[in-house]
Design an enzyme around this catalytic site. Structure first.
Site, short mmCIF file in Angstrom:
data_model
loop_
_atom_site.label_atom_id
_atom_site.label_comp_id
_atom_site.label_asym_id
_atom_site.label_seq_id
_atom_site.Cartn_x
_atom_site.Cartn_y
_atom_site.Cartn_z
N TYR A 179 42.88 40.63 43.48
CA TYR A 179 43.09 40.12 42.13
C TYR A 179 44.48 40.52 41.60
O TYR A 179 45.26 39.66 41.20
CB TYR A 179 41.99 40.66 41.22
CG TYR A 179 42.03 40.15 39.79
CD1 TYR A 179 41.68 38.84 39.49
CD2 TYR A 179 42.42 40.98 38.74
CE1 TYR A 179 41.70 38.37 38.18
CE2 TYR A 179 42.45 40.52 37.43
CZ TYR A 179 42.08 39.21 37.15
OH TYR A 179 42.11 38.75 35.85
N VAL A 222 32.59 45.65 30.71
CA VAL A 222 31.96 46.71 29.93
C VAL A 222 31.27 46.20 28.66
O VAL A 222 30.13 46.60 28.36
CB VAL A 222 32.97 47.86 29.67
CG1 VAL A 222 34.15 47.39 28.87
CG2 VAL A 222 32.31 49.02 29.00
N GLY A 282 33.23 58.77 30.50
CA GLY A 282 33.17 57.97 29.27
C GLY A 282 34.33 58.24 28.32
O GLY A 282 34.40 57.66 27.25
N ASP A 340 40.01 52.58 39.35
CA ASP A 340 39.74 52.25 37.95
C ASP A 340 40.76 52.95 37.06
O ASP A 340 40.86 54.17 37.08
CB ASP A 340 38.33 52.73 37.59
CG ASP A 340 37.83 52.10 36.31
OD1 ASP A 340 37.85 50.87 36.22
OD2 ASP A 340 37.43 52.86 35.40
N ARG A 400 42.58 54.85 34.09
CA ARG A 400 42.03 55.75 33.06
C ARG A 400 42.25 55.21 31.65
O ARG A 400 41.46 55.42 30.76
CB ARG A 400 42.74 57.12 33.14
CG ARG A 400 41.98 58.16 33.89
CD ARG A 400 42.26 59.56 33.35
NE ARG A 400 41.74 59.81 32.02
CZ ARG A 400 40.46 60.00 31.71
NH1 ARG A 400 39.54 59.96 32.64
NH2 ARG A 400 40.08 60.24 30.47
N1 LIG Z 1 38.65 37.84 30.06
C1 LIG Z 1 39.57 38.75 30.20
O1 LIG Z 1 39.46 39.83 29.64
C2 LIG Z 1 40.81 38.47 31.02
C3 LIG Z 1 41.77 39.49 31.14
C4 LIG Z 1 42.92 39.24 31.87
C5 LIG Z 1 43.13 38.02 32.47
N2 LIG Z 1 42.19 37.04 32.35
C6 LIG Z 1 42.46 35.77 33.03
O2 LIG Z 1 42.06 34.68 32.24
C7 LIG Z 1 41.53 33.63 33.04
C8 LIG Z 1 40.15 33.25 32.54
O3 LIG Z 1 39.30 34.38 32.61
P1 LIG Z 1 37.80 34.37 32.06
O4 LIG Z 1 37.53 35.70 31.50
O5 LIG Z 1 37.59 33.17 31.23
O6 LIG Z 1 36.99 34.28 33.43
P2 LIG Z 1 35.88 33.24 33.90
O7 LIG Z 1 35.42 33.70 35.25
O8 LIG Z 1 34.86 33.03 32.85
O9 LIG Z 1 36.74 31.90 34.05
C9 LIG Z 1 37.41 31.53 35.19
C10 LIG Z 1 37.10 30.07 35.46
O10 LIG Z 1 37.84 29.64 36.61
C11 LIG Z 1 36.95 28.89 37.45
N3 LIG Z 1 37.49 28.98 38.82
C12 LIG Z 1 37.51 30.06 39.64
N4 LIG Z 1 38.08 29.75 40.80
C13 LIG Z 1 38.43 28.43 40.72
C14 LIG Z 1 39.05 27.53 41.60
N5 LIG Z 1 39.45 27.91 42.84
N6 LIG Z 1 39.25 26.24 41.20
C15 LIG Z 1 38.85 25.84 39.96
N7 LIG Z 1 38.25 26.66 39.09
C16 LIG Z 1 38.05 27.94 39.45
C17 LIG Z 1 35.62 29.53 37.26
O11 LIG Z 1 34.53 28.70 37.65
C18 LIG Z 1 35.62 29.83 35.76
O12 LIG Z 1 35.15 28.74 35.01
C19 LIG Z 1 41.52 34.16 34.48
O13 LIG Z 1 42.65 33.66 35.15
C20 LIG Z 1 41.63 35.65 34.31
O14 LIG Z 1 42.28 36.26 35.41
C21 LIG Z 1 41.03 37.25 31.65
#
Ligand SMILES: NC(=O)c1ccc[n+]([C@@H]2O[C@H](COP(=O)([O-])OP(=O)(O)OC[C@H]3O[C@@H](n4cnc5c(N)ncnc54)[C@H](O)[C@@H]3O)[C@@H](O)[C@H]2O)c1
Length: 316
Positions: A148, A190, A210, A276, A278
């Site tokens: 990732y 979390v 925690g 993980d 801190r």
């Molecule tokens: N939620 C957070 O706290 C957070 C933090 C940092 C970054 N992000 C980034 O934001 C974006 C959305 O995150 P989220 O929390 O909504 O996650 P999520 O898992 O709910 O959404 C990701 C979406 O991408 C789709 N997906 C995965 N692989 C795919 C592929 N190969 N082709 C087409 N669709 C695909 C999944 O089905 C899902 O609908 C991600 O790129 C994630 O890395 C989120």
């Protein structure tokens, strides 16, 4: 650059953040094409948009090329929680890297502006605190989170090379922990973990002692930052941190959730997983200065909406 004039592609649009973004874009008058392979996303997240004349859903995997006509691309497709991105780590890296190549290729062909949903994970386990965008990070390249973290880092590299080499209009957003309705109930994040455990009256699992801290941004604030970044002047590429600098320990978060949910859940402690971090907290000066953005939703209010969502979801 008003969304109401635009055809907008949202990859990962059936996911947690993507579905809220689709809501806001449709509301603003954009023609939205939501692309998703439903790995972690669900039709339930966008069900309410399916009949809308400016909303279209396409099942597609971003690791394959896509040929559509659009003005703007929000590239969110990628599983975001360790449970999901570690399920098939090779596919995770492919989604980030091949997905970025395919979407950047599309942006180049149709001259679209493109925004990448990057992550605070590019900072790894940071030596500086809070993290500013010029910090290069401390990431393990061979660990279980690397698929990732390194995938997202490589995607950023690709964005900046397309910008330097092909003059593409790019926007790179580093998202910090975000929470809200439509989070996946079993993804080990979390906030959802604690809420689901509290609602079921189960013990709340805390990894480590925690006292490690996290910052939590409510989804509405996050999406507002995303829209502002997309609408920012062409010479502003980012990377820009979007997150909530308010810091809470895991124990504080558990206590706030328990206070709202009620019930008799106890706290249980388990060993910390590998790599993980801190402590993680965004410095958002750049977003404040360049986008006039800062979070506005207090944790208590955001938790209230999120708990209400999970209550409905878990209803028998
Ligand atoms: N939620 C957070 O706290 C957070 C933090 C940092 C970054 N992000 C980034 O934001 C974006 C959305 O995150 P989220 O929390 O909504 O996650 P999520 O898992 O709910 O959404 C990701 C979406 O991408 C789709 N997906 C995965 N692989 C795919 C592929 N190969 N082709 C087409 N669709 C695909 C999944 O089905 C899902 O609908 C991600 O790129 C994630 O890395 C989120």
């Amino acid at each position: 650059m008003h969304p109401e004039e635009k055809k907008v592609l949202v990859t990962g649009g059936a996911g947690f953040l993507g579905s809220h973004l689709c809501d806001r874009l449709v509301e603003a008058g954009a023609d939205v094409l939501c692309v998703d392979n439903f790995f972690t996303g669900s039709k339930g997240n966008i069900e309410h948009l399916l009949g809308h004349k400016r909303f279209e859903l396409m099942r597609h995997d971003v690791t394959f090329p896509l040929y559509v006509e659009v003005d703007q691309i929000y590239n969110l497709a990628c599983p975001a929680s360790p449970v999901h991105y570690q399920f098939d780590p090779v596919q995770t890296t492919k989604t980030s890297v091949h997905g970025a190549i395919n979407m950047l290729g599309l942006a180049k062909r149709v001259k679209a502006r493109i925004l990448q949903a990057s992550t605070s994970e590019v900072y790894g386990d940071p030596e500086i605190h809070p993290q500013t965008e010029d910090y290069w990070g401390r990431v393990n390249p061979v660990g279980i989170r690397s698929c990732y973290d390194e995938g997202k880092r490589c995607a950023e590299t690709l964005f900046f090379d397309y910008w330097r080499q092909h003059n593409l209009e790019i926007k790179v957003m580093r998202i910090f922990n975000t929470y809200g309705p439509r989070m996946h109930p079993n993804d080990g994040r979390v906030v959802s973990n604690f809420i689901v455990q509290a609602l079921k009256g189960e013990p709340i699992t805390i990894y480590g002692d925690g006292t490690q801290t996290r910052s939590f941004c409510y989804v509405d604030d996050l999406v507002e930052g995303m829209l502002r970044l997309m609408a920012s002047p062409p010479d502003f590429t980012g990377p820009v941190n979007i997150g909530n600098p308010g810091e809470f320990t895991m124990i504080e978060l558990a206590e706030k959730i328990l206070k709202q949910v009620g019930g008799r859940s106890t706290l249980i402690f388990r060993p910390l997983p590998a790599d993980d971090p801190r402590q993680r907290q965004p410095n958002i000066d750049l977003a404040r200065n360049k986008l006039g953005w800062q979070p506005t939703v207090p944790l208590e209010d955001g938790l209230k909406n999120t708990i209400a969502y999970f209550r409905r979801l878990l209803k028998p």
